[in-house]
Design an enzyme around this catalytic site. Structure first.
Site, PDB file in Angstrom:
ATOM      1  N   ASP A 244       0.839  -1.192   0.000  1.00 61.93           N
ATOM      2  CA  ASP A 244       0.000   0.000   0.000  1.00 61.93           C
ATOM      3  C   ASP A 244       0.880   1.250   0.000  1.00 61.93           C
ATOM      4  O   ASP A 244       1.567   1.535   0.984  1.00 61.93           O
ATOM      5  CB  ASP A 244      -0.901  -0.012   1.240  1.00 61.93           C
ATOM      6  CG  ASP A 244      -2.071   0.943   1.149  1.00 61.93           C
ATOM      7  OD1 ASP A 244      -2.058   1.815   0.260  1.00 61.93           O
ATOM      8  OD2 ASP A 244      -2.994   0.831   1.963  1.00 61.93           O
ATOM      9  N   ASP A 245       0.880   1.980  -1.101  1.00 63.41           N
ATOM     10  CA  ASP A 245       1.627   3.234  -1.241  1.00 63.41           C
ATOM     11  C   ASP A 245       3.137   3.043  -1.292  1.00 63.41           C
ATOM     12  O   ASP A 245       3.898   3.973  -1.003  1.00 63.41           O
ATOM     13  CB  ASP A 245       1.277   4.229  -0.125  1.00 63.41           C
ATOM     14  CG  ASP A 245      -0.142   4.750  -0.218  1.00 63.41           C
ATOM     15  OD1 ASP A 245      -0.849   4.421  -1.186  1.00 63.41           O
ATOM     16  OD2 ASP A 245      -0.567   5.491   0.695  1.00 63.41           O
TER      17      ASP A 245
ATOM     18  N   CYS B 117      -5.584   4.216  -4.182  1.00 63.48           N
ATOM     19  CA  CYS B 117      -5.855   2.856  -3.712  1.00 63.48           C
ATOM     20  C   CYS B 117      -7.138   2.244  -4.262  1.00 63.48           C
ATOM     21  O   CYS B 117      -7.120   1.197  -4.901  1.00 63.48           O
ATOM     22  CB  CYS B 117      -5.932   2.855  -2.186  1.00 63.48           C
ATOM     23  SG  CYS B 117      -4.633   3.775  -1.349  1.00 63.48           S
TER      24      CYS B 117
ATOM     25  N   ARG C 185      -7.797  -0.949  -6.827  1.00 57.82           N
ATOM     26  CA  ARG C 185      -8.407  -2.181  -6.312  1.00 57.82           C
ATOM     27  C   ARG C 185      -9.690  -2.524  -7.064  1.00 57.82           C
ATOM     28  O   ARG C 185      -9.999  -3.708  -7.264  1.00 57.82           O
ATOM     29  CB  ARG C 185      -8.627  -2.039  -4.811  1.00 57.82           C
ATOM     30  CG  ARG C 185      -7.309  -2.007  -4.050  1.00 57.82           C
ATOM     31  CD  ARG C 185      -7.431  -1.405  -2.644  1.00 57.82           C
ATOM     32  NE  ARG C 185      -6.123  -0.972  -2.188  1.00 57.82           N
ATOM     33  CZ  ARG C 185      -5.258  -1.742  -1.524  1.00 57.82           C
ATOM     34  NH1 ARG C 185      -5.589  -2.982  -1.223  1.00 57.82           N
ATOM     35  NH2 ARG C 185      -4.080  -1.276  -1.159  1.00 57.82           N
TER      36      ARG C 185
ATOM     37  N   LYS D  96      -6.606  -4.929   3.254  1.00 56.59           N
ATOM     38  CA  LYS D  96      -7.389  -3.747   2.888  1.00 56.59           C
ATOM     39  C   LYS D  96      -8.321  -4.044   1.714  1.00 56.59           C
ATOM     40  O   LYS D  96      -7.884  -4.496   0.663  1.00 56.59           O
ATOM     41  CB  LYS D  96      -6.428  -2.609   2.546  1.00 56.59           C
ATOM     42  CG  LYS D  96      -7.062  -1.328   2.065  1.00 56.59           C
ATOM     43  CD  LYS D  96      -5.989  -0.250   1.974  1.00 56.59           C
ATOM     44  CE  LYS D  96      -6.416   0.957   1.197  1.00 56.59           C
ATOM     45  NZ  LYS D  96      -5.392   2.012   1.207  1.00 56.59           N
TER      46      LYS D  96
ATOM     47  N   HIS E 233     -11.455  -1.578   0.795  1.00 59.54           N
ATOM     48  CA  HIS E 233     -11.613  -0.205   0.294  1.00 59.54           C
ATOM     49  C   HIS E 233     -12.558  -0.102  -0.902  1.00 59.54           C
ATOM     50  O   HIS E 233     -12.436   0.818  -1.717  1.00 59.54           O
ATOM     51  CB  HIS E 233     -10.235   0.375  -0.071  1.00 59.54           C
ATOM     52  CG  HIS E 233     -10.183   1.872   0.010  1.00 59.54           C
ATOM     53  ND1 HIS E 233      -9.121   2.612  -0.442  1.00 59.54           N
ATOM     54  CD2 HIS E 233     -11.076   2.776   0.477  1.00 59.54           C
ATOM     55  CE1 HIS E 233      -9.336   3.889  -0.253  1.00 59.54           C
ATOM     56  NE2 HIS E 233     -10.527   4.021   0.305  1.00 59.54           N
TER      57      HIS E 233
ATOM     58  N   HIS F  16       1.596   2.238   4.195  1.00 57.05           N
ATOM     59  CA  HIS F  16       0.688   3.379   4.286  1.00 57.05           C
ATOM     60  C   HIS F  16       0.769   4.001   5.684  1.00 57.05           C
ATOM     61  O   HIS F  16       0.949   3.302   6.672  1.00 57.05           O
ATOM     62  CB  HIS F  16      -0.737   2.871   4.025  1.00 57.05           C
ATOM     63  CG  HIS F  16      -1.768   3.923   3.790  1.00 57.05           C
ATOM     64  ND1 HIS F  16      -2.200   4.778   4.783  1.00 57.05           N
ATOM     65  CD2 HIS F  16      -2.481   4.247   2.682  1.00 57.05           C
ATOM     66  CE1 HIS F  16      -3.139   5.580   4.295  1.00 57.05           C
ATOM     67  NE2 HIS F  16      -3.322   5.279   3.014  1.00 57.05           N
TER      68      HIS F  16
ATOM     69  N   ASP G 296      -0.058  -0.729  -4.857  1.00 54.77           N
ATOM     70  CA  ASP G 296      -1.362  -0.336  -5.404  1.00 54.77           C
ATOM     71  C   ASP G 296      -1.317   0.986  -6.157  1.00 54.77           C
ATOM     72  O   ASP G 296      -2.248   1.308  -6.904  1.00 54.77           O
ATOM     73  CB  ASP G 296      -2.426  -0.296  -4.307  1.00 54.77           C
ATOM     74  CG  ASP G 296      -2.139   0.729  -3.218  1.00 54.77           C
ATOM     75  OD1 ASP G 296      -1.011   1.264  -3.153  1.00 54.77           O
ATOM     76  OD2 ASP G 296      -3.047   1.002  -2.410  1.00 54.77           O
ATOM     77  N   ASN G 297      -0.289   1.777  -5.965  1.00 55.34           N
ATOM     78  CA  ASN G 297      -0.104   3.039  -6.694  1.00 55.34           C
ATOM     79  C   ASN G 297       1.276   3.563  -6.346  1.00 55.34           C
ATOM     80  O   ASN G 297       2.042   2.896  -5.654  1.00 55.34           O
ATOM     81  CB  ASN G 297      -1.188   4.070  -6.340  1.00 55.34           C
ATOM     82  CG  ASN G 297      -1.504   4.173  -4.869  1.00 55.34           C
ATOM     83  OD1 ASN G 297      -2.620   3.869  -4.431  1.00 55.34           O
ATOM     84  ND2 ASN G 297      -0.536   4.590  -4.070  1.00 55.34           N
TER      85      ASN G 297
ATOM     86  N   LYS H 214       1.735   9.527  -5.846  1.00 53.89           N
ATOM     87  CA  LYS H 214       0.343   9.074  -5.738  1.00 53.89           C
ATOM     88  C   LYS H 214      -0.641  10.213  -6.019  1.00 53.89           C
ATOM     89  O   LYS H 214      -0.439  11.344  -5.611  1.00 53.89           O
ATOM     90  CB  LYS H 214       0.102   8.534  -4.326  1.00 53.89           C
ATOM     91  CG  LYS H 214      -1.325   8.098  -4.032  1.00 53.89           C
ATOM     92  CD  LYS H 214      -1.432   7.587  -2.607  1.00 53.89           C
ATOM     93  CE  LYS H 214      -2.862   7.234  -2.243  1.00 53.89           C
ATOM     94  NZ  LYS H 214      -2.976   6.711  -0.854  1.00 53.89           N
TER      95      LYS H 214
END
Length: 650
Positions: free
Chosen positions: A58-59, A96, A100, A157, A159, A263, A406-407, A467
């Site tokens: 994540d991130d 995110c 997803r 996660k 989301h 994250h 994810d990004n 991001k």
């Protein structure tokens, strides 16, 4: 095709037939499609349907993993790369939830409810495609694999919506019951929102932030799962327990490890919390230069690659336009500029380079990156635990393992433009506070500790933006793939790939049957548009088909060609990009003051300048015009709406 882009939704609603051809397309980066190195390819066929383990960070930035040039210790991911393959031109959405939604559905995010991350707070609110959760027009990779005989598990996660389904409130799919169990996951432990307030699971007795198998749970309360754990450690063990529950029954599994690390809030247990002490005292520029040198040494980028030069230093915030925030404001966006009377924009941000920081700012900033690095290494440790468990139970060799972020890196400003930017850092450098940074405070909400714009720029090395943006640093992420029974590294694959291509790959590897029956016409009485055009029938629903392109033959070594044969385009937060069919050109739009002051589309030759340093829009107007036309066609095909005021993620 050349007319001015309209802003109203009904002018964009020609649905998705053009999506396959336009929204998921080729983007090249410099070099050949397949680097020529002495390697051993994976087997040319799959002996049987593999297990699939998809690991999402994540991130995490492009260069944070050792195999992609980082100094952070990631031995398990590096080992995965050494027996697998790096895909160095991989892309996601800008944030995110958007990414997803495309992973689960295998198609464009505007079609399946995440036109922006969550329901927008502008004129698009309530429009189809902007629901803020995975809508009922979406397929699910988990459900399709489950239909094909797979066990399906998820931990981490989600989301993509937060409501749970209850017998007392039976409603159509996509209006309630947004949890993973409603989308084909047999077992799931899920963080429903976009971020944990504390990575140590300190939830109240009335919390609705987590679910397990479709029911709310409250980690941190006596007897509740997760209590007393660090999230990354817990997600690993929960996923292992799911896999073990059906071990040996002969069915393959699809396991989605959706970690929340690294994250914010920046938190990690010992020994990782202290491991990087002093490692980042040299500052942003020195660490970034070392990463670039290592990337060239590893062959992640060519020796003659020119990295993005980093954003200019801004010691004071640039002012907003005079009408900013007023009813009379006309904001520059991707379809309207100063020539049309649109001149307004927001304020800029302060962004210092290392030598401009005070001693206390440097102390705090270095500590943020130390904690971040510890989170990344802890994540790598847990990935190692997960992989070792597969080896222990005899499932490793028949598992397709994929890792990505994810990004791009999270560059949230630590201080707002309206405050003294150094105030936060200097307060965090005070001895009493500094000693607690990154620790578990035992509260339901941790200090929202982030590492800021400049460290995110380091994580995005060698690319531009972070991001929330469509520069390569915002949507370019590391991707590592190991095929079943693969023993040694295959050459880096340098053609454009996208998150939806992984969805298609998983379904291909799992021999899942995709729905193909065309949905019956449904003509809107007002617009005359067939609202089912491009949809297929699945489980009594009319849904958008998977439009990603399978990478299976590339990964098996049977092809070195790009899977993309058409332009690729995307939009979020009013920001936009589109690449040409041959992967040479990229048109990019970012609102001022973060983009050009006059609001023009920028143009880059990716074969020579993936670092996005040289804007060629003035010297290649016809190329730019054609790409912008492609982008407008894309927006029509997915029902996208350019907002009247582009407001970025931050």
């Amino acid at each position: 095709m050349q007319q001015k882009m309209p802003l109203r939704r009904h002018r964009f609603r020609k649905t998705a037939l053009g999506l396959v051809a336009l929204s998921l397309a080729l983007q090249g980066c410099g070099g050949s499609d397949d680097d020529t190195v002495a390697t051993t390819p994976p087997p040319a066929t799959l002996a049987k349907r593999p297990n699939i383990l998809f690991i999402m960070a994540d991130d995490l930035g492009y260069s944070d993993v050792g195999a992609f040039g980082g100094e952070i210790s990631t031995p398990h991911l590096d080992a995965l790369a050494a027996s697998g393959r790096l895909l160095t031109n991989h892309h996601t959405g800008t944030v995110c939830a958007i990414t997803r939604s495309m992973l689960i559905s295998g198609t464009d995010h505007h079609l399946v409810g995440e036109g922006t991350m969550g329901a927008p707070n502008d004129e698009r609110r309530g429009l189809p495609g902007y629901e803020g959760y995975l809508n009922d027009r979406s397929l699910s990779v988990a459900q399709l694999l489950k239909d094909a005989g797979y066990h399906t598990y998820m931990a981490g996660k989600w989301h993509l919506g937060s409501n749970i389904a209850t017998p007392a409130t039976p409603v159509p799919l996509g209006t309630a019951g947004h949890t993973p169990d409603q989308w084909g996951f047999e077992k799931s432990f899920a963080l429903m929102g976009g971020a944990a307030s504390n990575h140590y699971f300190h939830e109240t007795a009335t919390s609705k932030n987590y679910t397990e198998n479709g029911a709310y749970i409250q980690p941190g309360q006596p007897g509740q799962p997760g209590t007393g754990s660090y999230s990354t450690d817990f997600y690993t063990q929960r996923l292992i327990s799911y896999i073990d529950a059906n071990k040996g029954d002969g069915k393959p599994f699809f396991a989605y490890a959706a970690y929340t690390s690294p994250h914010w809030p920046l938190q990690v247990p010992e020994p990782w919390l202290s491991k990087y002490k002093g490692r980042y005292d040299a500052g942003y520029e020195a660490i970034r230069a070392a990463r670039i040198a290592k990337q060239k040494q590893l062959g992640i980028i060519p020796q003659d690659f020119t990295p993005y030069a980093t954003d200019p230093e801004t010691l004071t915030s640039s002012p907003a336009s005079a009408n900013n925030g007023t009813a009379s404001a006309k904001y520059i966006n991707a379809v309207n500029g100063p020539a049309d009377g649109y001149v307004d924009h927001g304020a800029g941000r302060v962004s210092k380079k290392w030598d401009s920081l005070t001693a206390l700012e440097k102390k705090a900033q270095a500590r943020y990156m130390e904690i971040y690095a510890g989170m990344v290494e802890n994540l790598d440790h847990n990935i190692g635990v997960l992989i070792q468990h597969l080896k222990d139970i005899g499932e490793y060799e028949n598992t397709l393992i994929v890792f990505q972020s994810d990004n791009g890196a999270e560059g949230w400003p630590i201080a707002s433009a309206s405050t003294d930017p150094k105030a936060t850092d200097e307060a965090n450098a005070a001895d009493a506070v500094y000693a607690t940074l990154g620790t578990d405070n035992g509260l339901t909400s941790a200090k929202r500790l982030q590492y800021g714009i400049r460290w995110a720029e380091v994580s995005a090395t060698p690319f531009r933006q972070t991001k929330g943006h469509f520069g390569e640093g915002g949507v370019g992420t590391p991707l590592i793939v190991r095929m079943p029974h693969q023993a040694k590294a295959a050459g880096n694959f340098t053609s454009f790939t996208h998150i939806v291509d992984l969805t298609a790959t998983f379904l291909d590897a799992g021999q899942a049957k995709l729905p193909t029956e065309a949905a019956p016409p449904s003509i809107n009485a007002i617009t005359g548009v067939d609202q089912n055009k491009g949809k297929v029938v699945y489980d009594s629903r009319y849904v958008y088909p998977v439009t990603g392109q399978s990478l299976l033959q590339v990964l098996l070594g049977n092809s070195s060609a790009s899977v993309r044969k058409a332009p690729f385009a995307d939009e979020s937060y009013g920001r936009a990009y589109v690449t040409s069919t041959d992967g040479k050109w990229k048109a990019l739009w970012t609102e001022p003051p973060h983009g050009p002051a006059d609001g023009h589309w920028q143009l880059y030759d990716l074969t020579k300048d993936r670092g996005e340093n040289n804007d060629l829009s003035a010297t290649n107007p016809d190329v730019l015009k054609g790409l912008v036309t492609d982008w407008k066609t894309y927006m029509t095909s997915v029902g996208g709406v350019e907002p009247l005021r582009p407001v970025g993620y931050y």
